[in-house]
Design an enzyme around this catalytic site. Structure first.
Site, PDB file in Angstrom:
ATOM      1  N   HIS A 219      57.794  21.794  33.596  1.00  0.00           N
ATOM      2  CA  HIS A 219      58.709  22.751  34.224  1.00  0.00           C
ATOM      3  C   HIS A 219      60.012  22.086  34.665  1.00  0.00           C
ATOM      4  O   HIS A 219      61.097  22.667  34.545  1.00  0.00           O
ATOM      5  CB  HIS A 219      58.002  23.389  35.423  1.00  0.00           C
TER       6      HIS A 219
ATOM      7  N   ASP B 285      56.227  23.259  29.633  1.00  0.00           N
ATOM      8  CA  ASP B 285      56.214  23.926  30.932  1.00  0.00           C
ATOM      9  C   ASP B 285      54.978  24.814  31.000  1.00  0.00           C
ATOM     10  O   ASP B 285      54.929  25.860  30.371  1.00  0.00           O
ATOM     11  CB  ASP B 285      57.497  24.750  31.092  1.00  0.00           C
TER      12      ASP B 285
ATOM     13  N   SER C 287      63.887  28.711  36.901  1.00  0.00           N
ATOM     14  CA  SER C 287      62.674  28.911  37.687  1.00  0.00           C
ATOM     15  C   SER C 287      62.845  30.137  38.598  1.00  0.00           C
ATOM     16  O   SER C 287      63.248  31.197  38.131  1.00  0.00           O
ATOM     17  CB  SER C 287      62.380  27.634  38.477  1.00  0.00           C
TER      18      SER C 287
END
EC number: 2.3.1.46
Lengths: 376, 199
Positions: free
Chosen positions: A353, A320, A156
């Protein structure tokens, strides 16, 4: 330092590094001195070739693996990935976890005392960027006697830092693992971030960011996290986990918790608001928004990544939607156009995610296989 | 597969064709064996493209660059003329967009190398003549679970090349790993072609 306890628990102790050399930030602001909190796992080898830097995501910190005490309930946030015999094997690698500048887990940030006033910085803490973090992390590496990383790894926002490392210090890293990341946020992503920020900024207890000593914008932070949390999951996983299940079996025709998903989100929001600092949340989401190594470059991302020398592993997750596989493929394509060594794995996973924090045999297998091939 | 540690016969042939130090894209690269071999013996650089998780993992274990993706979506991630060779071994017959992938191969690469099981091989013809879909070492599937949807013969492929203005640079047809020169479309079980755009 880390050491194995007689029990199964792997007890780690955070360290603090103090820096007195001023840090000129991308915004132009200057931090005259600052501290970074970090943890290390495993041992730096004699040739100093086995260091691995773990960059954390939005709400992460330095505590990536192991436990702080026998009593600690949950291990570090990436304990399933990092440790003895794990995909990032601390028997082989010297792993460093660091809390970023502006954080709220010990590194200098908005809740730290401002040397000019003696009071917490609050809103006066300057905005920091991914570039600034990477600069600060490089100084930490020097402090630890690490001149080169076997790998810089992140998921991320951490993946963005790893990518920035490959551009900013191309000679410092042999491998770069960019997981569930994007080369820059989309307008939709920035929009989510701004709604989260507005929740905090408009909280009556925000007080212009100078809320330390008072109740603080807990309601705003809670809302921000609830919103964020929704975007980190997939519709499928929410559906299968909560569906439309009701707490009491029937509609109550009111605004208290009725659906299980409401209960879950409120619980997550409350927990987060108790443990995280709102100013740090504001600052970290801005760092996300600002990140765009290709900005102002005509050649776009390919040009931005031209300096990068590292070998890359890029990983995305099918569900995601916040940082979709397409965004990871943009990174891969830019690397391909620069003829860099790159492998890309698209993990079929239902959790959205957040999947990058979970155990998945294929995902962990790829990271393990990649790390095992790294020559020290 | 590689019986008794020997390289697959089509791989051995490709290994001889590929110039040392060239850039190679291997489509449907499987476990990365060919690329690994070309990296070691011919110092090539390049990438494999694969869709299957287990194969991706096998490539990473071998230290082969591999991009997970679906060939049916084309090769949009790859720039024009960025490879010396684009290889499609034992995959052409599994593709839906056969013509599309051939075009894409010569968009991103200077030359294409294709290998496929020859449906015209006499043993296949005998099985069809006996009223059954053929099965063989090169086509080891039952009709109902085969990934092969566009089977062709050596002659069919040559016709397709002619239609698309592809210049065949080399053609070897193998049976049991040995080149067959006499009646290749009848006596050869595996075809290996190297081609480029007619200039």
């Amino acid at each position: 330092m880390t050491h194995h306890e007689p029990t199964h628990r792997w007890i780690v102790t955070p360290q603090t590094a103090r820096f007195t050399e001023p840090l000129v930030l991308q915004s132009g602001a200057v931090l005259n001195g600052y501290e970074l909190v970090y943890e290390t796992y495993g041992r730096l080898n004699a040739d100093r070739t086995n260091a691995v830097l773990i960059c954390h995501a939005l709400s992460g910190n330095h505590h990536v693996a192991g436990y702080h005490s026998e009593q600690e309930k949950r291990p570090g946030w990436w304990d399933n990935m990092i440790g003895p015999g794990k995909p990032i094997d601390t028997e082989r690698f010297f792993v460093i976890g660091v809390n970023n500048l502006g954080g709220c887990h010990g590194s200098t940030g908005p809740s730290s005392p401002n040397p000019d006033t003696g009071k917490p910085y609050g809103a006066d803490f300057p905005l920091v960027t991914v570039e600034d973090w990477v600069t600060a992390q490089a100084r930490l590496a020097e402090h630890l006697g690490v001149e080169r990383f076997a790998a810089v790894v992140g998921g991320s926002l951490g993946g963005m830092q790893a990518l920035q490392w490959s551009i900013q210090y191309p000679d410092w890293l042999d491998h770069c693992l960019v997981i569930a990341a994007a080369p820059k946020l989309t307008a939709q992503n920035i929009a989510f971030n701004d709604v989260a920020r507005q929740a905090i900024l408009t909280d009556p207890d925000f007080n212009g960011g100078h809320y330390y000593g008072g109740p603080g914008p807990k309601r705003g932070l809670r809302l921000a996290r609830m919103l964020g949390h929704i975007t980190y999951l997939s519709d499928d996983v929410m559906g299968s986990k909560f569906g439309r299940a009701l707490r009491s079996g029937s509609y109550q025709f009111g605004f208290d918790v009725e659906f299980e998903i409401e209960s879950y989100l409120r619980y997550q929001g409350d927990k987060f608001a108790e443990s995280f600092d709102a100013n740090t949340y504001l600052l970290m989401t801005k760092a996300l928004d600002y990140f765009d190594p290709a900005q102002d470059l005509e050649g776009g991302l390919a040009e931005a990544l031209r300096p990068a020398q590292a070998n890359f592993l890029v990983i995305s997750f099918t569900t995601d939607w916040r940082f979709s596989p397409q965004r990871s493929r943009e990174i891969v394509e830019a690397l391909l156009s620069n003829k860099r060594n790159v492998s890309y794995a698209e993990i079929t996973h239902g959790h959205g995610h957040d999947a990058f924090l979970m155990v998945d045999p294929y995902y962990h297998g790829v990271v393990r296989a990649y790390m095992e091939k790294i020559k020290l | 597969m590689t019986g008794n540690g020997m390289l697959r016969p089509d791989y051995a042939l490709i290994g001889q064709w590929v110039k040392p130090g060239s850039r190679v894209l291997d489509l449907g690269c499987g476990d990365g064996e060919l690329l690994r071999e070309l990296m070691d013996s011919r110092q090539v650089t390049g990438y494999g493209v694969e869709i299957d998780d287990a194969s991706i993992l096998a490539c990473v274990k071998k230290g082969v660059n591999v991009i997970q993706g679906d060939l049916e979506q084309g090769l949009s991630g790859f720039e024009n003329d960025s490879f010396d060779y684009v290889i499609l071994s034992r995959t052409l017959q599994t593709m839906r967009h056969t013509e599309g992938i051939l075009k894409e191969m010569l968009r991103v690469g200077r030359q294409g190398i294709v290998t496929f099981p020859n449906f015209g091989y006499w043993k296949n013809r005998v099985q069809v003549w006996q009223g059954r879909m053929p099965r063989s070492a090169d086509m080891p599937y039952q009709w109902y679970d085969t990934p092969n949807i566009h089977l062709c013969t050596v002659r069919d492929f040559e016709d397709l090349c002619a239609q698309h203005d592809l210049n065949i640079l080399e053609r070897v047809v193998l049976t049991h790993g040995r080149p067959v020169t006499l009646l290749p479309n009848l006596l050869g079980s595996l075809a290996v072609f190297r081609f480029e755009h007619r200039r």
